[in-house]
Design a protein around this motif. Structure first.
Motif, mmCIF file in Angstrom:
data_model
loop_
_atom_site.group_PDB
_atom_site.id
_atom_site.type_symbol
_atom_site.label_atom_id
_atom_site.label_comp_id
_atom_site.label_asym_id
_atom_site.label_seq_id
_atom_site.Cartn_x
_atom_site.Cartn_y
_atom_site.Cartn_z
ATOM 1 N N ASN A 236 0.841 -1.200 0.000
ATOM 2 C CA ASN A 236 0.000 0.000 0.000
ATOM 3 C C ASN A 236 0.874 1.247 0.000
ATOM 4 O OD1 ASN A 236 -2.574 1.160 0.019
ATOM 5 N ND2 ASN A 236 -2.585 1.366 2.239
ATOM 6 N N ASP A 237 1.933 1.219 -0.837
ATOM 7 C CA ASP A 237 2.919 2.287 -0.798
ATOM 8 C C ASP A 237 2.760 3.350 -1.876
ATOM 9 O OD1 ASP A 237 4.277 1.106 1.369
ATOM 10 O OD2 ASP A 237 5.383 -0.217 0.021
ATOM 11 N N ASP A 238 2.145 3.001 -3.011
ATOM 12 C CA ASP A 238 2.195 3.907 -4.155
ATOM 13 C C ASP A 238 0.828 4.328 -4.678
ATOM 14 O OD1 ASP A 238 1.370 1.531 -5.220
ATOM 15 O OD2 ASP A 238 3.100 1.237 -6.533
ATOM 16 N N GLY A 239 -0.244 3.975 -4.008
ATOM 17 C CA GLY A 239 -1.562 4.426 -4.400
ATOM 18 C C GLY A 239 -2.300 3.552 -5.390
ATOM 19 N N VAL A 240 -1.629 2.569 -5.987
ATOM 20 C CA VAL A 240 -2.300 1.719 -6.963
ATOM 21 C C VAL A 240 -3.411 0.899 -6.296
ATOM 22 C CG1 VAL A 240 -2.023 -0.191 -8.599
ATOM 23 C CG2 VAL A 240 -0.285 1.606 -8.463
ATOM 24 N N ALA A 292 -5.937 -1.097 -14.173
ATOM 25 C CA ALA A 292 -5.525 -0.521 -15.445
ATOM 26 C C ALA A 292 -6.408 0.628 -15.888
ATOM 27 C CB ALA A 292 -5.508 -1.601 -16.533
ATOM 28 N N VAL A 293 -7.585 0.780 -15.261
ATOM 29 C CA VAL A 293 -8.556 1.767 -15.734
ATOM 30 C C VAL A 293 -8.761 2.871 -14.698
ATOM 31 C CG1 VAL A 293 -9.729 -0.040 -17.049
ATOM 32 C CG2 VAL A 293 -10.601 0.568 -14.777
ATOM 33 N N SER A 294 -9.357 3.970 -15.152
ATOM 34 C CA SER A 294 -9.714 5.070 -14.259
ATOM 35 C C SER A 294 -11.088 4.803 -13.664
ATOM 36 C CB SER A 294 -9.758 6.375 -15.054
ATOM 37 O OG SER A 294 -10.860 6.348 -15.969
ATOM 38 N N VAL A 350 -1.868 3.767 -14.242
ATOM 39 C CA VAL A 350 -2.111 3.183 -12.922
ATOM 40 C C VAL A 350 -1.077 2.085 -12.668
ATOM 41 C CG1 VAL A 350 -3.853 2.264 -11.337
ATOM 42 C CG2 VAL A 350 -4.562 3.701 -13.262
ATOM 43 N N GLN A 351 -1.398 0.843 -12.947
ATOM 44 C CA GLN A 351 -0.451 -0.222 -12.604
ATOM 45 C C GLN A 351 0.697 -0.339 -13.591
ATOM 46 O OE1 GLN A 351 -3.482 -3.605 -13.595
ATOM 47 N NE2 GLN A 351 -1.478 -4.571 -13.638
#
Length: 452
Positions: A236-240, A292-294, A350-351
């Motif tokens: 849970n470090d980068d917001g993804v 992968a999506v918004s 995103v990812q």
């Protein structure tokens, strides 16, 4: 799972925050299997309620033991030809240090193993909904053990294991559209083509006996799915993971609304069963695509899946296969839709930097998604059908017709879900019958619109 992202010369160290987060996510995914049991248990007739609960619960026992003995090694051990993994230290989880990290991440191998175990447990349990009312419990238990060994463990390696052919091809499956939902849906289709239809299929009413149980199960699934999806980033470090959490909620809401809208137009009513089924369809579709999506893309994914899955549940009546609780219509179709839509709606922000057709990308990612989808679908369908055929020809897969009519709860478990004969029990209601609800996931026969 997504590969680790590390800065140059940076060595990962154990993160207590990520470790705790992943343990919570593992518990959430475990809760999904009892949630599934209630979801399926409410959708069948009274005489099959306990059997449906047990068909999910037994997976908790069987798959856990197999995973510890050799399943984790087969799924995530050193790659062998892109098809299977194998690692001696993973056998029995006996060669692991308690602080040994999963390569590229800040969580222990033990935490990764238990998180992935919960995926392995729920996947065969998903299949059970297609087989309601007619399968021997011993045959089902044997099927789980064999199917996990020859289908789920290898497929998990293909999709998420380093060196697996789908992983190396670049197939995006954030949390299990191919490995879990297409895998289970295709397996369900393979088995029901072998064992045949329920007694009275398309003739007798086979409506859900407890819609409150269905809604409870759907709520537990929705709740647990946040761990299923957001936890699949393994940290849970980068917001993804946060984006995936949001997209899970958004797509599920959109799918529920789209299913209800289709149901109102097609059948003239908004049903609770439709709301629950639509929510699950959205959860399935966003599982592979949500990283992968918004959020706007998640709305599109959920809405498309809600409508297409609502349409798909009626195909069993057209083609004559008896998918009791619409595992094919929801999980197979939803998994295919969500996986393929990555090729259209991936934003590249995103990812990974992969972009879909609607965001300036080319068709290459869509081709990769299709390869993963149809490779898993074909393998699971064929091998599952073979397993069911072998079991049916040896110990028998189905209960007898008389036992099916009597009810598998009584025959297989010597119990009934509801006992009204004890102290405080009342007499059965003599209220007049009500009209059949519109056809939707889990309904036993196509309904006709009834004028008020």
């Amino acid at each position: 799972m997504p590969p680790g992202i590390l800065l140059a010369a940076e060595e990962p160290t154990l993160s207590s925050a990520n470790t705790g987060f992943m343990l919570i996510c593992s518990a959430l995914v475990m809760l999904m299997t009892p949630g599934l049991a209630f979801f399926y248990g409410g959708m069948v007739r009274v005489k099959s309620t306990l059997n449906m609960l047990m068909m999910s619960f037994i997976s908790l026992g069987i798959v856990t033991i197999l995973w510890v003995l050799y399943g984790f090694s087969m799924a995530f051990g050193t790659d062998k030809g892109g098809i299977i993994g194998w690692e001696g230290d993973f056998l029995g989880l006996s060669g692991l240090g308690i602080t040994e990290l999963w390569p590229g991440y800040t969580i222990p191998v033990y935490v990764f193993a238990v998180f992935q175990l919960m995926f392995a447990i729920i996947t065969p349990a998903l299949i059970s909904g297609a087989l309601a009312d007619r399968v021997k419990f011993t045959a089902w238990a044997l099927f789980i053990a064999l199917w996990a060994t020859v289908v789920y463990f290898p497929v998990a390696h293909w999709v998420w294991g380093a060196g697996g052919w789908a992983f190396e091809l670049g197939v995006i499956d954030f949390a299990g559209g191919t490995a879990v939902h297409i895998n289970a849906g295709a397996a369900a289709l393979g088995v029901i083509l072998v064992i045949g239809k329920r007694v009275g299929f398309k003739k007798d009413p086979m409506r859900p006996h407890s819609l409150p149980l269905v809604m409870l199960g759907a709520g537990l699934l929705w709740f647990g799915w946040f761990g299923f999806n957001a936890g699949s980033w393994l940290g849970n470090d980068d917001g993804v993971g946060a984006v995936m959490f949001v997209n899970t909620q958004v797509a599920t809401a959109a799918a529920m609304l789209a299913w209800l809208a289709y149901e109102k137009i097609r059948h003239g009513a908004f049903t609770t069963l439709g709301a629950a089924s639509g929510a699950v369809a959205g959860l399935v579709a966003i599982t592979p695509s949500g990283g992968a999506v918004s959020p706007l893309g998640a709305i599109a994914v959920g809405a498309i899946a809600g409508v297409l899955c609502a349409m798909a549940v009626g195909l069993k009546f057209k083609f004559g296969y008896d998918d009791s609780l619409d595992v094919v219509g929801v999980h197979l179709v939803g998994g295919v839709v969500g996986s393929l839509l990555v090729g259209f709606f991936a934003t590249g922000g995103v990812q990974s930097d992969v972009k879909g057709l609607f965001y300036g990308g080319d068709a290459s990612q869509l081709g990769k998604q299709a390869a993963g989808v149809f490779g898993v679908l074909a393998y699971s369908l064929v091998v599952s059908a073979i397993l069911a055929f072998v079991i049916d020809k040896t110990i028998g897969m189905r209960v007898s017709e008389d036992d099916e009519v009597t009810g598998v709860d009584t025959v297989e478990h010597a119990e009934s879900a509801y006992d009204f004969s004890g102290a405080g029990g009342g007499t059965a209601s003599r209220a007049p019958a009500v009209p059949a609800p519109p056809a939707t996931a889990g309904s036993g026969a196509p309904a006709k619109k009834v004028d008020a």
